[in-house]
Design a protein around this motif. Structure first.
Motif, PDB file in Angstrom:
ATOM      1  N   VAL A  24      35.383  51.770  49.736  1.00  0.00           N
ATOM      2  CA  VAL A  24      36.224  51.162  48.707  1.00  0.00           C
ATOM      3  C   VAL A  24      35.334  50.683  47.573  1.00  0.00           C
ATOM      4  CG1 VAL A  24      37.976  49.423  48.219  1.00  0.00           C
ATOM      5  CG2 VAL A  24      37.817  50.427  50.501  1.00  0.00           C
ATOM      6  N   SER A  25      35.592  51.170  46.353  1.00  0.00           N
ATOM      7  CA  SER A  25      34.719  50.866  45.219  1.00  0.00           C
ATOM      8  C   SER A  25      34.810  49.415  44.775  1.00  0.00           C
ATOM      9  CB  SER A  25      35.045  51.786  44.038  1.00  0.00           C
ATOM     10  OG  SER A  25      36.369  51.582  43.586  1.00  0.00           O
ATOM     11  N   ASN A  26      35.995  48.848  44.837  1.00  0.00           N
ATOM     12  CA  ASN A  26      36.217  47.460  44.463  1.00  0.00           C
ATOM     13  C   ASN A  26      36.993  46.742  45.558  1.00  0.00           C
ATOM     14  OD1 ASN A  26      35.000  47.485  41.830  1.00  0.00           O
ATOM     15  ND2 ASN A  26      36.798  48.573  41.067  1.00  0.00           N
ATOM     16  N   HIS A  27      36.612  45.504  45.795  1.00  0.00           N
ATOM     17  CA  HIS A  27      37.287  44.711  46.818  1.00  0.00           C
ATOM     18  C   HIS A  27      38.743  44.465  46.427  1.00  0.00           C
ATOM     19  CE1 HIS A  27      38.017  41.722  49.886  1.00  0.00           C
ATOM     20  NE2 HIS A  27      38.406  40.871  48.952  1.00  0.00           N
ATOM     21  N   ILE A  28      39.631  44.649  47.373  1.00  0.00           N
ATOM     22  CA  ILE A  28      41.051  44.376  47.177  1.00  0.00           C
ATOM     23  C   ILE A  28      41.382  43.117  47.960  1.00  0.00           C
ATOM     24  CG2 ILE A  28      43.387  45.280  47.297  1.00  0.00           C
ATOM     25  CD1 ILE A  28      42.163  48.074  47.533  1.00  0.00           C
ATOM     26  N   ASP A  29      41.665  42.049  47.252  1.00  0.00           N
ATOM     27  CA  ASP A  29      41.892  40.765  47.887  1.00  0.00           C
ATOM     28  C   ASP A  29      43.148  40.788  48.738  1.00  0.00           C
ATOM     29  OD1 ASP A  29      42.721  37.409  46.925  1.00  0.00           O
ATOM     30  OD2 ASP A  29      41.263  38.050  48.410  1.00  0.00           O
ATOM     31  N   LYS A  30      43.007  40.321  49.984  1.00  0.00           N
ATOM     32  CA  LYS A  30      44.133  40.214  50.923  1.00  0.00           C
ATOM     33  C   LYS A  30      44.952  41.505  50.955  1.00  0.00           C
ATOM     34  CE  LYS A  30      44.560  35.192  50.564  1.00  0.00           C
ATOM     35  NZ  LYS A  30      43.326  35.021  49.754  1.00  0.00           N
ATOM     36  N   SER A  31      44.267  42.596  51.234  1.00  0.00           N
ATOM     37  CA  SER A  31      44.876  43.913  51.146  1.00  0.00           C
ATOM     38  C   SER A  31      45.264  44.470  52.508  1.00  0.00           C
ATOM     39  CB  SER A  31      43.911  44.883  50.474  1.00  0.00           C
ATOM     40  OG  SER A  31      42.761  45.078  51.279  1.00  0.00           O
TER      41      SER A  31
END
Length: 122
Positions: A24-31
């Motif tokens: 995952v290139s960017n963190h997805i908060d509470k995903s």
């Protein structure tokens, strides 16, 4: 903004194992992170999902054989697949959506990878 890249697919004999990775290139908060698959001539189906606190849900067809996990430090989601059968053959996709409640509906997932091929021989 968010990019998912799958890897780890390949060919394996029935009864064997594979471990798929999704970077995952960017963190997805509470995903919610999930794996889907699609066999030739068949509709895409969800196989496993995992929410931000670690709760996992599996399709009946893979229950007890597949495990979804996440290494947050590496921004990577994994799908460990054991006791593979020819019915598991297909293109496997990593998918994600934001929010604390994990969806099993394909249309709810905002982000998708390009897929990685899994072929299981008899």
């Amino acid at each position: 903004q968010v990019q998912l890249v799958e890897s780890g697919g390949g060919s394996v004999q029935a009864g064997g194992s594979l471990r798929l990775s999704c970077l995952v290139s960017n963190h997805i908060d509470k995903s919610c992170m999930a794996w889907f698959r699609q066999a030739p001539g068949k509709a895409r189906e969800g196989v496993a999902s995992r929410n931000w606190i670690g709760t996992a849900i599996y399709a009946d067809s893979v229950q007890g054989r597949f495990t979804i996990s996440q290494d947050t430090a590496k921004n990577t989601v994994y799908l460990q697949m054991n006791s593979l059968s020819p019915e598991d053959t297909g293109m496997y996709y990593c998918a994600a959506h934001s929010g604390k409640i994990c969806s099993r509906v394909e249309i709810d997932f905002e982000y998708w990878g390009q897929g990685t091929q899994v072929i299981v021989s008899s």
